[in-house]
Motif scaffolding. Sequence first.
Motif, PDB file in Angstrom:
ATOM      1  N   ALA A   1       3.198  -0.781  20.288  1.00  0.00           N
ATOM      2  CA  ALA A   1       2.083  -1.561  19.732  1.00  0.00           C
ATOM      3  C   ALA A   1       1.438  -0.833  18.562  1.00  0.00           C
ATOM      4  O   ALA A   1       0.852  -1.455  17.680  1.00  0.00           O
ATOM      5  N   MET A   2       1.567   0.494  18.555  1.00  0.00           N
ATOM      6  CA  MET A   2       1.009   1.307  17.470  1.00  0.00           C
ATOM      7  C   MET A   2       2.019   1.519  16.336  1.00  0.00           C
ATOM      8  O   MET A   2       1.735   2.220  15.377  1.00  0.00           O
ATOM      9  N   GLY A   3       3.224   0.929  16.477  1.00  0.00           N
ATOM     10  CA  GLY A   3       4.192   0.993  15.398  1.00  0.00           C
ATOM     11  C   GLY A   3       5.427   1.834  15.666  1.00  0.00           C
ATOM     12  O   GLY A   3       6.269   1.987  14.785  1.00  0.00           O
ATOM     13  N   LEU A   4       5.574   2.384  16.850  1.00  0.00           N
ATOM     14  CA  LEU A   4       6.766   3.175  17.161  1.00  0.00           C
ATOM     15  C   LEU A   4       7.992   2.283  17.156  1.00  0.00           C
ATOM     16  O   LEU A   4       8.002   1.204  17.739  1.00  0.00           O
TER      17      LEU A   4
ATOM     18  N   GLY B   1       5.050   4.679  34.416  1.00  0.00           N
ATOM     19  CA  GLY B   1       4.191   5.360  33.448  1.00  0.00           C
ATOM     20  C   GLY B   1       4.832   5.440  32.076  1.00  0.00           C
ATOM     21  O   GLY B   1       4.178   5.223  31.052  1.00  0.00           O
ATOM     22  N   MET B   2       6.119   5.758  32.035  1.00  0.00           N
ATOM     23  CA  MET B   2       6.843   5.818  30.759  1.00  0.00           C
ATOM     24  C   MET B   2       6.865   4.444  30.096  1.00  0.00           C
ATOM     25  O   MET B   2       6.688   4.330  28.879  1.00  0.00           O
ATOM     26  N   SER B   3       7.091   3.406  30.890  1.00  0.00           N
ATOM     27  CA  SER B   3       7.130   2.047  30.333  1.00  0.00           C
ATOM     28  C   SER B   3       5.796   1.676  29.696  1.00  0.00           C
ATOM     29  O   SER B   3       5.760   1.102  28.604  1.00  0.00           O
ATOM     30  N   MET B   4       4.713   2.025  30.370  1.00  0.00           N
ATOM     31  CA  MET B   4       3.382   1.739  29.814  1.00  0.00           C
ATOM     32  C   MET B   4       3.154   2.530  28.531  1.00  0.00           C
ATOM     33  O   MET B   4       2.642   2.001  27.534  1.00  0.00           O
ATOM     34  N   ALA B   5       3.544   3.802  28.532  1.00  0.00           N
ATOM     35  CA  ALA B   5       3.361   4.648  27.348  1.00  0.00           C
ATOM     36  C   ALA B   5       4.186   4.122  26.172  1.00  0.00           C
ATOM     37  O   ALA B   5       3.692   4.053  25.038  1.00  0.00           O
ATOM     38  N   VAL B   6       5.420   3.743  26.432  1.00  0.00           N
ATOM     39  CA  VAL B   6       6.286   3.213  25.376  1.00  0.00           C
ATOM     40  C   VAL B   6       5.715   1.912  24.831  1.00  0.00           C
ATOM     41  O   VAL B   6       5.690   1.697  23.603  1.00  0.00           O
ATOM     42  N   ASP B   7       5.241   1.027  25.698  1.00  0.00           N
ATOM     43  CA  ASP B   7       4.630  -0.225  25.236  1.00  0.00           C
ATOM     44  C   ASP B   7       3.438   0.053  24.322  1.00  0.00           C
ATOM     45  O   ASP B   7       3.277  -0.590  23.283  1.00  0.00           O
TER      46      ASP B   7
END
Length: 161
Positions: free
Chosen positions: A23-26, A13-19
């Motif tokens: 993609a949004m610029g983090l 879940g964390m990996s998906m959230a980070v990805d």
Amino acid sequence: KNISNYATQFYMGMSMAVDTLKAMGLNADIQYYDTRRDSAAVMKVLNGQDFVGTDLVIGSFFPETQKLLAEYCKQNAVRMVVPVRAQTGMLEGNRLVYAAIPSDITLMRKMGEYIALNHTADRVILVKPKKEEDLPLYDAFRDAYNSTESEIPKAALNEAT
């Protein structure tokens, strides 16, 4: 489920959230540590060069290492999110630690406030528990209910044994 399943699901879940965030610029460097429920392993990570400059800690799954991490975060001005149920005492007095799952006391307080505000025309009965360990939850609800102020008069709280 055992802790390995939870940890794996959490990691995925964390990996998906980070990805998604990337993609949004983090722009972030994410490190994952498996300290195997060992305080010495946690201390090794905290004292390691890789941990210097950390802005956010997410973890731990275990109460015994949560407290250690929370104290480190308090002393070093690092924010911490506990992704599992956290001990209330660890959160009190530490503005840098956040619980993803509220404590039972917090839930009872909020339920007391909600019922006081949203069930003004209903009959409200609070049954006093027989078990001593349940009394803090009972008191939290009662105190929150009684102290909640509303423009509309709230229903009387009837206490029963």
